[in-house]
Design a protein around this motif. Structure first.
Motif, PDB file in Angstrom:
ATOM      1  N   GLN A  29       0.992  -1.363   0.403  1.00  0.00           N
ATOM      2  CA  GLN A  29       0.141  -0.161  -0.006  1.00  0.00           C
ATOM      3  C   GLN A  29       0.581   1.371   0.119  1.00  0.00           C
ATOM      4  N   LEU A  46      -8.623  -5.854   2.472  1.00  0.00           N
ATOM      5  CA  LEU A  46      -8.533  -4.727   1.775  1.00  0.00           C
ATOM      6  C   LEU A  46      -8.994  -3.811   2.544  1.00  0.00           C
ATOM      7  N   ALA A  49      -3.343  -4.339  -5.517  1.00  0.00           N
ATOM      8  CA  ALA A  49      -2.838  -4.437  -4.165  1.00  0.00           C
ATOM      9  C   ALA A  49      -3.592  -5.676  -4.010  1.00  0.00           C
TER      10      ALA A  49
END
Length: 417
Positions: A15, A324, A391
């Motif tokens: 991130q 996430l 990600a």
């Protein structure tokens, strides 16, 4: 699909990297989207991506232009130590004629570029004290829409040493369905095997009014073939697709057309079921040639395989995306109507190495291959969602590189299917 320790150790670094490179990633996304280029003519996209990594020269990236003998293919590699596993990301960047990036390949390229950078940065920060080697690779793959770029790259050895290959693809949100951010592509029949053929009928020209009986009408053969195939569609499975266009139907109304051409795609859920369907379509062409007295020539394009799912990769990706905070499904059957009928040369890659072809939704008023989808592919929200998926892919890639058990599961699943 429990979020594992081998995943969590890379999450923050991934991130952080995406945040630090946001301006460069946003810039490359806009450059590709605003300058759509067709199959094997993606020169600017190729150059812009290579220039991006050239500008990051002190980060240890090795950039290869015109990779594997293809003018618009590229390869960027980061290697640490010697030996170890290899994970690659596919970047597509070709567009469609007249409607630009109506399949969102700018987002595919951006998500793979972002995932590659983030995985490299995460491995540097978390894993660089280990003596264990690894390689991360970005492969720029031209001509997905029509030219089979990945199939040509396969033949040239681009995937020969790869332990896993990852990418994601945008699709539109379906009204009334949940807003699913990143979905693992596991639904059977979501991506179909595909044969492509251009058929030219050759007849004999004549004056269409004064002596039509002297001619052999190639346009009649095209019309006959078109009607034959239209009737065949009634007798094929709902999961099978046949569609085509008339490329050339003659020159002037007062000349019996000497030559006429059609271009067809034939699709079926698997390569095995595609073969008999293609044979039926060929009989439709042959019948038209026989009925009209025309000669017939076939120009076969590059065939695409169906997509082979790797469940461990899919499950890992879903667990990361959920960690996430993104609503993500492993069973994407709610989106099957969007996927049904699509084909990709990533299917061929997925039969050569363990592969992942996830999908994610973007806000748009139209489905893929429409001007409305082009607009959505160029939106700020579309870009953000591509990076969310990047990600997820980056963490999965790191897990494959460092987690021996997970890598073994990926390999076992691939070899067992």
């Amino acid at each position: 699909m429990q979020f594992s320790e081998s995943q969590s150790r890379f999450l923050d670094s991934v991130q952080d990297a995406l945040a630090r490179y946001d301006s460069q990633l946003k810039d490359i996304n806009h450059k590709i989207w605003s300058n759509p280029e067709l199959a094997y003519a993606e020169y600017d996209a190729h150059n812009h991506i290579c220039e991006l990594f050239d500008s990051l020269g002190d980060e240890g990236y090795s950039v290869t232009r015109k990779a594997y003998g293809l003018e618009t293919a590229l390869e960027v590699e980061y290697t640490h130590g010697s030996g170890g596993r290899v994970v690659a990301f596919n970047a597509e960047y070709d567009a469609l004629p007249g409607i630009g990036h109506a399949c969102g390949h700018n987002l595919i390229a951006t998500s793979s570029i972002a995932a590659f950078i983030a995985a490299c940065e995460a491995m540097k920060s978390v894993h660089n004290t280990s003596g264990k080697g690894f390689t991360l690779r970005l492969i720029g793959t031209p001509a997905e829409e029509s030219g089979g770029g990945k199939v040509r790259l396969l033949k040239q050895g681009a995937y020969k040493d790869i332990d896993a290959c990852l990418m994601v693809h945008p699709v539109p949100m379906i009204p009334g369905s949940p807003d699913l951010m990143g979905m693992a592509t596991v639904v059977e029949g979501g991506f179909l095997a595909n044969d492509k053929v251009k058929v030219t009928f050759t007849g004999k020209p004549a004056h269409a009014a004064a002596a039509p009986w002297e001619g052999i009408n190639a346009l009649d053969a095209v019309v006959s073939a078109y009607v034959n195939i239209s009737m065949l569609r009634q007798q094929i499975l709902p999961t099978q697709k046949i569609h085509g266009v008339i490329v050339n139907g003659g020159d002037r109304p007062n000349i019996i057309p000497m030559s006429a051409t059609v271009d067809y795609y034939i699709r079926s859920p698997t390569v095995k079921s595609l073969k008999p369907l293609t044979e039926k379509v060929v009989k439709c062409f042959e019948a038209a040639a026989t009925a009209t007295g025309c000669k017939i020539d076939y120009d076969w394009g590059i065939s695409y395989d169906d997509l082979k799912t790797n469940m461990p990769i899919c499950e890992s990706y879903v667990s990361v995306m959920r960690a996430l905070g993104h609503h993500t499904l492993l069973d994407n059957s709610t989106q099957k109507s969007t996927l049904a009928g699509a084909s990709t040369d990533m299917g061929n890659v997925s039969y050569a190495v363990p592969g992942f072809h996830g999908i994610f939704t973007i806000p748009t008023d139209g489905v893929n291959h429409t001007p409305q989808f082009t607009k959505g592919a160029g939106s700020e929200e579309g870009y953000k969602r591509a990076l969310y998926c990047a990600a997820g892919m980056a963490v999965v890639a790191c897990q494959i590189l460092v987690d021996d058990k997970f890598a073994a599961d990926v390999k076992k699943n691939f070899e067992g299917n």
